[in-house]
Design a protein around this motif. Structure first.
Motif, mmCIF file in Angstrom:
data_model
loop_
_atom_site.group_PDB
_atom_site.id
_atom_site.type_symbol
_atom_site.label_atom_id
_atom_site.label_comp_id
_atom_site.label_asym_id
_atom_site.label_seq_id
_atom_site.Cartn_x
_atom_site.Cartn_y
_atom_site.Cartn_z
ATOM 1 N N MET A 1 0.847 -1.194 0.000
ATOM 2 C CA MET A 1 0.000 0.000 0.000
ATOM 3 C C MET A 1 0.882 1.242 0.000
ATOM 4 O O MET A 1 1.893 1.297 0.702
ATOM 5 N N ILE A 2 0.501 2.250 -0.784
ATOM 6 C CA ILE A 2 1.283 3.478 -0.899
ATOM 7 C C ILE A 2 0.498 4.641 -0.298
ATOM 8 O O ILE A 2 -0.664 4.869 -0.629
ATOM 9 N N SER A 3 1.171 5.382 0.580
ATOM 10 C CA SER A 3 0.606 6.581 1.178
ATOM 11 C C SER A 3 1.459 7.776 0.765
ATOM 12 O O SER A 3 2.534 7.625 0.181
ATOM 13 N N VAL A 4 0.970 8.962 1.108
ATOM 14 C CA VAL A 4 1.683 10.205 0.791
ATOM 15 C C VAL A 4 1.788 11.038 2.061
ATOM 16 O O VAL A 4 0.842 11.108 2.858
ATOM 17 N N ALA A 5 2.947 11.668 2.234
ATOM 18 C CA ALA A 5 3.136 12.590 3.348
ATOM 19 C C ALA A 5 3.664 13.917 2.826
ATOM 20 O O ALA A 5 4.471 13.950 1.888
ATOM 21 N N VAL A 6 3.214 14.993 3.441
ATOM 22 C CA VAL A 6 3.703 16.338 3.110
ATOM 23 C C VAL A 6 4.250 16.956 4.388
ATOM 24 O O VAL A 6 3.549 17.050 5.401
ATOM 25 N N VAL A 7 5.519 17.365 4.329
ATOM 26 C CA VAL A 7 6.209 17.880 5.508
ATOM 27 C C VAL A 7 6.263 19.405 5.467
ATOM 28 O O VAL A 7 6.820 19.995 4.532
ATOM 29 N N ASP A 8 5.663 20.028 6.468
ATOM 30 C CA ASP A 8 5.816 21.470 6.707
ATOM 31 C C ASP A 8 5.451 22.316 5.491
ATOM 32 O O ASP A 8 6.149 23.273 5.153
ATOM 33 N N ALA A 9 4.362 21.951 4.813
ATOM 34 C CA ALA A 9 3.900 22.777 3.697
ATOM 35 C C ALA A 9 3.454 24.143 4.221
ATOM 36 O O ALA A 9 2.854 24.248 5.292
ATOM 37 N N LYS A 10 3.744 25.191 3.486
ATOM 38 C CA LYS A 10 3.367 26.537 3.904
ATOM 39 C C LYS A 10 2.083 27.002 3.233
ATOM 40 O O LYS A 10 1.390 27.878 3.741
ATOM 41 N N THR A 11 1.782 26.432 2.081
ATOM 42 C CA THR A 11 0.648 26.898 1.286
ATOM 43 C C THR A 11 -0.470 25.865 1.292
ATOM 44 O O THR A 11 -0.284 24.750 0.778
ATOM 45 N N PRO A 12 -1.625 26.182 1.832
ATOM 46 C CA PRO A 12 -2.732 25.224 1.839
ATOM 47 C C PRO A 12 -3.107 24.730 0.445
ATOM 48 O O PRO A 12 -3.493 23.569 0.272
ATOM 49 N N GLY A 13 -2.967 25.607 -0.562
ATOM 50 C CA GLY A 13 -3.329 25.205 -1.917
ATOM 51 C C GLY A 13 -2.507 24.039 -2.414
ATOM 52 O O GLY A 13 -3.014 23.180 -3.149
ATOM 53 N N ASN A 14 -1.227 23.971 -2.031
ATOM 54 C CA ASN A 14 -0.397 22.848 -2.445
ATOM 55 C C ASN A 14 -0.861 21.543 -1.808
ATOM 56 O O ASN A 14 -0.818 20.484 -2.437
ATOM 57 N N ASP A 108 4.348 -1.499 3.419
ATOM 58 C CA ASP A 108 3.642 -0.222 3.341
ATOM 59 C C ASP A 108 4.658 0.880 3.064
ATOM 60 O O ASP A 108 5.645 1.026 3.786
ATOM 61 N N THR A 109 4.411 1.658 2.015
ATOM 62 C CA THR A 109 5.357 2.682 1.568
ATOM 63 C C THR A 109 4.725 4.058 1.692
ATOM 64 O O THR A 109 3.534 4.234 1.411
ATOM 65 N N CYS A 110 5.513 5.025 2.101
ATOM 66 C CA CYS A 110 5.050 6.409 2.141
ATOM 67 C C CYS A 110 5.988 7.270 1.312
ATOM 68 O O CYS A 110 7.215 7.262 1.521
ATOM 69 N N VAL A 111 5.432 7.995 0.354
ATOM 70 C CA VAL A 111 6.196 8.919 -0.480
ATOM 71 C C VAL A 111 6.124 10.283 0.193
ATOM 72 O O VAL A 111 5.038 10.831 0.398
ATOM 73 N N VAL A 112 7.283 10.827 0.534
ATOM 74 C CA VAL A 112 7.354 12.008 1.387
ATOM 75 C C VAL A 112 7.815 13.223 0.580
ATOM 76 O O VAL A 112 8.881 13.197 -0.045
ATOM 77 N N PHE A 113 7.009 14.285 0.623
ATOM 78 C CA PHE A 113 7.328 15.537 -0.059
ATOM 79 C C PHE A 113 7.605 16.612 0.988
ATOM 80 O O PHE A 113 6.970 16.661 2.041
ATOM 81 N N GLY A 114 8.553 17.517 0.659
ATOM 82 C CA GLY A 114 8.963 18.538 1.613
ATOM 83 C C GLY A 114 8.400 19.911 1.330
ATOM 84 O O GLY A 114 7.394 20.064 0.623
ATOM 85 N N ARG A 115 9.060 20.889 1.818
ATOM 86 C CA ARG A 115 8.583 22.270 1.793
ATOM 87 C C ARG A 115 8.655 22.868 0.390
ATOM 88 O O ARG A 115 9.450 22.431 -0.434
ATOM 89 N N GLU A 116 7.857 23.899 0.173
ATOM 90 C CA GLU A 116 7.825 24.536 -1.140
ATOM 91 C C GLU A 116 9.175 25.126 -1.530
ATOM 92 O O GLU A 116 9.637 24.970 -2.652
ATOM 93 N N ARG A 117 9.850 25.785 -0.618
ATOM 94 C CA ARG A 117 11.059 26.530 -0.970
ATOM 95 C C ARG A 117 12.327 25.691 -0.861
ATOM 96 O O ARG A 117 13.183 25.721 -1.744
ATOM 97 N N VAL A 118 12.459 24.909 0.202
ATOM 98 C CA VAL A 118 13.730 24.197 0.439
ATOM 99 C C VAL A 118 13.587 22.682 0.416
ATOM 100 O O VAL A 118 14.584 21.968 0.517
#
Length: 237
Positions: A1-14, A108-118
């Motif tokens: 199973m694949i999940s998604v994580a978003v770390v410290d996003a600043k913009t709700p739209g993203n 179980d795998t999680c694909v992790v995305f980081g912040r918009e700028r860095v």
């Protein structure tokens, strides 16, 4: 199973855009580390499309430690190292390579995305199992967070979308119909070209049609065009 994580996003739209991409490509479990405020009447839900009904409201806020402890993790980054002396961002997979790799992983795998700028920091990437990077122009390799997630999740669709939703077979016309079209084209060529040009033209036509894998409707349409062309040529003779 694949999940998604978003770390410290600043913009709700993203966050909303990523939730929408998840919905597009058959993923449901979204984890948020230090998220922005996701107002149901705000930008995140406005960008989420139909994901506002399930993916986004069911997103779980967790710690980075939770991701590391519970998943085989893949960190996504635009900045990579190109040699083995630097282990934090090397080796890395492209999204397509990642899909092939995960196809054989029973975890179980999680694909992790980081912040918009860095993006993700080196310290965060050091704790993740794999690194994924999207090939892009060296002049401007950094994608918008929502765009990057969409590209990666698109490549993972073979693991997350039911096969019945993906076209796999070409509706190629029966071979007898294709050969009949070759014969009709040959008849047209006999009337349109001098003799020495006919063999090469017929070979080019056969190779072209062979690569095209025409459907029954396409063959029928071409039959009609050729009949009309021969009729017009007959009227002028």
């Amino acid at each position: 199973m694949i999940s998604v994580a978003v770390v410290d996003a600043k913009t709700p739209g993203n966050v909303g855009t990523i939730a929408r991409a998840m919905k597009n490509f058959g993923l449901t479990d979204l984890y948020l580390v230090d998220p922005p405020d996701l107002d149901p009447d705000g930008e995140a839900y406005g960008f989420a499309g139909q994901a506002r009904e399930d993916v986004l409201p069911n997103a779980r806020e967790v710690s980075f430690d939770y991701l590391v402890e519970h998943f085989h993790t893949v960190g996504c980054t635009a900045v990579t190292n190109e040699d083995a002396r630097h282990h934090v961002r090397y080796p890395f997979r492209t999204p397509r390579n990642l899909a092939d790799s995960l196809a054989g992983v029973d975890a179980d795998t999680c694909v992790v995305f980081g912040r918009e700028r860095v993006g993700l920091t080196n310290e965060e990437l050091e704790r993740l199992d794999e690194v994924c990077s999207i090939p892009a122009s060296a002049e401007y390799p950094v994608l918008n967070l929502g765009q990057a997630a969409t590209v990666v999740l698109y490549e993972l669709r073979t693991l997350t979308v039911e096969e019945t939703q993906l076209p796999t077979d070409i509706d190629r016309a029966p071979e007898s119909d294709v050969e009949a079209l070759h014969e009709q084209f040959a008849s047209l060529v006999d009337r349109a070209l001098v003799e020495e040009k006919r063999p090469k033209t017929l070979r080019l036509w056969r190779r072209l049609l062979g690569r095209a894998h025409p459907t029954t409707r396409e063959v029928s349409t071409l039959h009609g065009v050729f009949r009309r062309a021969e009729s017009l040529m007959g009227d002028r003779e």
